[in-house]
Design a protein around this motif. Structure first.
Motif: not given
Ligand code: TPP
Ligand code: MG
Length: 788
Positions: A687-689, A539-540, A693-694, A700-702
């Motif tokens: 699902y972690p991915t 959906v996203v 993605r978001l 701080n994504h890393d």
């Protein structure tokens, strides 16, 4: 002979005019009235569109108009073969509705030229019965959903008749095959009528259709078996078919009226034998019989553009001109291109036009729901975790009141899972719609029921879409794993919503809201086949303006989310929530605030206070929230100096930057909550991915480390499930130890304890068959100093 000469002429003129306008749209850029011989420059450089289905659609439209005028019918048209878009456009232009919506496309020669040019032309209009077409509620690009949309449209619209043309190819699809029994839910007392018209033109794109090649008696028996009275109209002589179709339509509409009158006077909603029509006419009828020596009319070769080389090939061009002239345009349009008065004789007026039926712009009819105060349905939560509840059960009680308060414009749909998803309270106020035989011992079945349960997610989705598109409200509840079955349908609906946002005259619809329960983490009965949180990922992908995803962590947040979604307009809302007994974390007042924020720091669970945390424990989803809080409790006990911040996410779209999604949190706020540089251990429902993605644009994504579903599942205990996927509290503590700089050495013993705890818990399940009491009986410690 059924029709008098004048009526025959009028209906035939309409059909010819619509066919002429259809062909004109496919081929012409100029010279719309053929005032001069066609030249190459007047032909579009790219010839696009579908002729084959169009004469059939035009024929049905022409005849419906006659019937609408004679009976003052409230009718709308659904073109299952939505690729016949030019036919739909042609009829709406003839009725004037097209020019009312698009004044630049007037009903005169200049308007006709523009009408032709814009079709399937860059910057123009799509080839299908798209949202741009007045009177359309069904794009028909992806085949299979016409009949379910038709049924959805007539629910609670007692005076509405939907003429639903079903392609014989479309009829081979799974969803359409399931749709015939839509009549099991159509109450003749309170619902309108669907008139299915199976258009047996014999072919699809490159093949004969299955229904066209079985003996006609068998086909009649199929339809009879589905509970219909089939009327067959067959032929390739226009005059004969006009008489036959007119007679048949009258018989069918008389029968519908008789059925409704009988049912309504006796208040008997049991399933009548509704009429349906099998219309057997040639594919591409009235088009070129042969092209380059090969038969086209009456074959699959008529599907798209029968004369492909018109621009280059003078012979084809002459054939096109002859074809267009065969409709005798000079009799249909006056010298200025205006449809002649005789055509007006076959045009209903105002809202009776199928191109202007108010039900086809449902948003304009939409009335708000009367929604009960959620506070009255709240779970009592004196302190976090002090009480437990089945979240969906509370929502069920609230939904019962929604149903009671909105008896003509809200329905609940589900594939046999309303009770399983613990929404049983709705049956205190209503029944399941069912017009079939009801026997003692059946549970809450009645023709007038407001809940539609059918073991076809396609039907649930399609009925609900039809209901929403015609200006009503609803909710679909399903198991999380199996809602994937309608991935493709939700795509199509999301496209409709996306497109109609940009069409000024289309008013916003009530949102399509899913309540997905029996989710991946608590499939205790069913195991791996029932474990799949991927619908969210699907959906996203859709336009941010259209989709919303909510993961309420407990009872009161679910109620607040549901209340919000049922007020919302023109979205696809996905709510995933558990039905099993689980801790309540927030009081209703807290839940409302938390849901309004979409994500927030849970102070009461954090140890960082106003300081910068050493680690952020983030969570989204009820089970991940439970594991995260249990992990926070362990950290509090074993590493009391560690500054932990707990963040809960209800509205997944908050994670995206505000440039990507209207709900997105601005970077500054995101950084303030998730820090610039501290580890974030994120326990996520799916699902972690997706979390990556978001959040991949975030500063701080890393440092965001996500635990979620790793496609490990089986029939086992709830805690074993989270352990299988490394989402358990012990693993989250291990993640903290591994990620927070400087902890590794000092917390080595704790890390070892956590690894051991996993093993002990696993062994316990294998030995005893249930979860270890450590886990099962864990509660958030009550604290006297909880912030108000
Ligand atoms: C679900 C789906 N599968 C395949 C297609 C591709 N497709 C477009 S038209 C068509 C043939 C349709 O045949 P039919 O329903 O008989 O329509 P008609 O003959 O009236 O054109 C196909 C296979 C589609 N649009 N949707
Ligand atoms: Mg066909």
């Amino acid at each position: 002979m059924y029709l008098d000469d004048e009526t025959l002429d009028t209906v035939d003129a309409w059909w010819r005019a619509a066919n002429y306008l259809t062909v004109g749209q496919i081929y012409l850029m100029d010279n719309p009235l053929l005032r001069e011989p066609l030249t190459a420059e007047q032909i579009k450089p790219r010839l696009l569109g579908h002729w084959g289905t169009s004469p059939g659609l035009n024929l049905v439209w022409a005849h419906m108009n006659r019937a609408i005028i004679a009976r003052d019918l409230d009718a709308l048209f659904i073109a299952g073969p939505g690729h016949g878009g030019p036919a739909m456009v042609a009829n709406t232009w003839l009725e004037g509705a097209y020019s009312e919506r698009y004044p630049a496309i007037g009903r005169d020669e200049a308007g006709m030229a523009r009408l032709f040019r814009q079709f399937s032309f860059p910057g123009g209009i799509p080839s299908h019965a798209a949202p741009e077409v007045p009177g359309s509620i069904h794009e028909g690009g992806e085949l299979g959903y016409s009949l379910m949309h038709a049924y959805g449209a007539v629910f609670d619209n007692p005076d509405l008749v939907v003429a639903c043309v079903i392609g014989d190819g479309e009829a081979e699809t799974g969803p359409l095959s399931a749709s015939w029994l839509g009549n099991m839910f159509c109450d003749p007392v309170t619902d309108g009528a669907v008139l299915p018209i199976l258009h047996l033109n014999g072919y699809k794109i490159a093949n004969p259709t299955l229904f066209a090649r079985i003996p006609e008696d068998d086909l009649r028996e199929v339809m009879h078996g589905y509970g219909y009275e089939p009327f067959v109209v067959a032929g390739d002589d226009p005059v004969k078919v006009h008489h036959e179709l007119a007679r048949t339509l009258d018989e069918a509409l008389d029968e519908i009226k008789r059925i409704q009158q009988a049912a309504r006077s006796s208040k008997d909603g049991s399933r009548p034998r509704w009429p349906m029509i099998i219309l057997r006419t040639p594919k591409g009828w009235t088009g070129p019989a042969e092209v380059d020596g090969v038969q086209v009319e009456g074959t699959f070769r008529a599907h798209q553009v029968p004369l492909p080389g018109v621009r280059e090939n003078a012979e084809h061009r002459a054939q096109l001109e002859q074809w267009l002239r065969s409709y005798r345009p000079e009799e249909l349009f006056d010298a200025t291109g205006v449809p002649v008065a005789a055509l007006a004789g076959n045009a209903p007026t105002g809202a009776r036009r199928m191109s202007a039926n108010p039900h086809t712009n449902g948003g304009a009819l939409l009335r708000d729901l009367v929604l009960p105060e959620i506070d009255e349905y709240a779970a009592d939560v004196p302190t976090p975790g002090a009480t437990t509840a089945e979240a969906t059960r509370f929502t069920g009680a609230w939904l019962a009141e929604v149903i009671r308060a909105n008896p003509d414009r809200f329905r609940l749909f589900g594939p046999d899972e309303v009770a399983s998803n613990r929404l049983t309270a709705v049956f205190d106020v209503t029944d399941r719609a069912f017009t079939g035989r009801i026997i003692p011992g059946d549970d809450h079945l009645a023709p007038s029921g407001r809940v539609i349960e059918v073991l076809s997610e396609h039907l649930c989705q399609g009925f609900l879409e039809g209901y929403l598109l015609t200006g009503r409200h609803g909710l679909l509840t399903s198991y999380e794993a199996f809602i994937h079955i309608v991935d493709s349908m939700v795509n199509q609906h999301a496209k409709w919503l996306k497109t109609t946002r940009e069409i000024g005259w289309r008013q916003p619809l009530a949102s399509l809201t899913y309540l997905l329960s029996s989710h991946v983490w608590r499939q205790d009965h069913n195991g791996f086949s029932h474990q799949d949180p991927g619908f969210i990922d699907h959906v996203v992908n859709k336009k941010a303006t259209v989709v919303r995803v909510y993961l309420p962590p407990d009872t009161n947040t679910l109620l607040s989310t549901m209340d919000h979604c049922l007020r919302s307009r023109h979205y696809v809302n996905v709510i995933v929530a558990g039905k099993q007994p689980a801790p309540n974390w927030l009081s209703m007042d807290e839940a409302k605030l938390h849901c309004r924020r979409g994500l927030g720091i849970w102070d009461w669970a954090s140890t960082a206070g106003d300081d910068e945390p050493d680690v952020v424990l983030a969570c989204a989803g009820d089970v991940p929230t439970l594991e995260t809080l249990a992990a926070a409790d362990l950290l509090r006990q074993h590493l009391p100096d560690l500054k932990v911040r707990v963040v809960n996410v209800v509205d997944l779209m908050r994670l995206q930057p505000d440039t990507e999604h209207p709900h997105g949190l601005p970077d500054g706020q995101f950084d303030a909550i998730f820090t610039h540089d501290k580890p974030v251990v994120f326990a996520y429902h799916g699902y972690p991915t997706l979390i990556h993605r978001l959040t991949y644009r975030r500063n701080n994504h890393d440092n965001i480390h996500v635990r979620g579903y790793q496609e490990e599942g089986t029939t086992t205990t709830p805690f074993d499930m989270v352990m299988l996927n490394d989402l358990d509290r012990f693993h989250l503590v291990i993640d903290v130890i591994d990620r927070v700089p400087g902890l590794a050495v000092g917390a080595a013993a704790l890390r070892q304890q956590m690894t051991d705890a996993r093993q002990i818990c696993r062994d316990y399940t294998r030995r005893v068959g249930e979860d270890h009491p450590w886990v099962r009986d864990w509660k958030w410690p009550a604290e006297p100093d909880r912030p108000a």
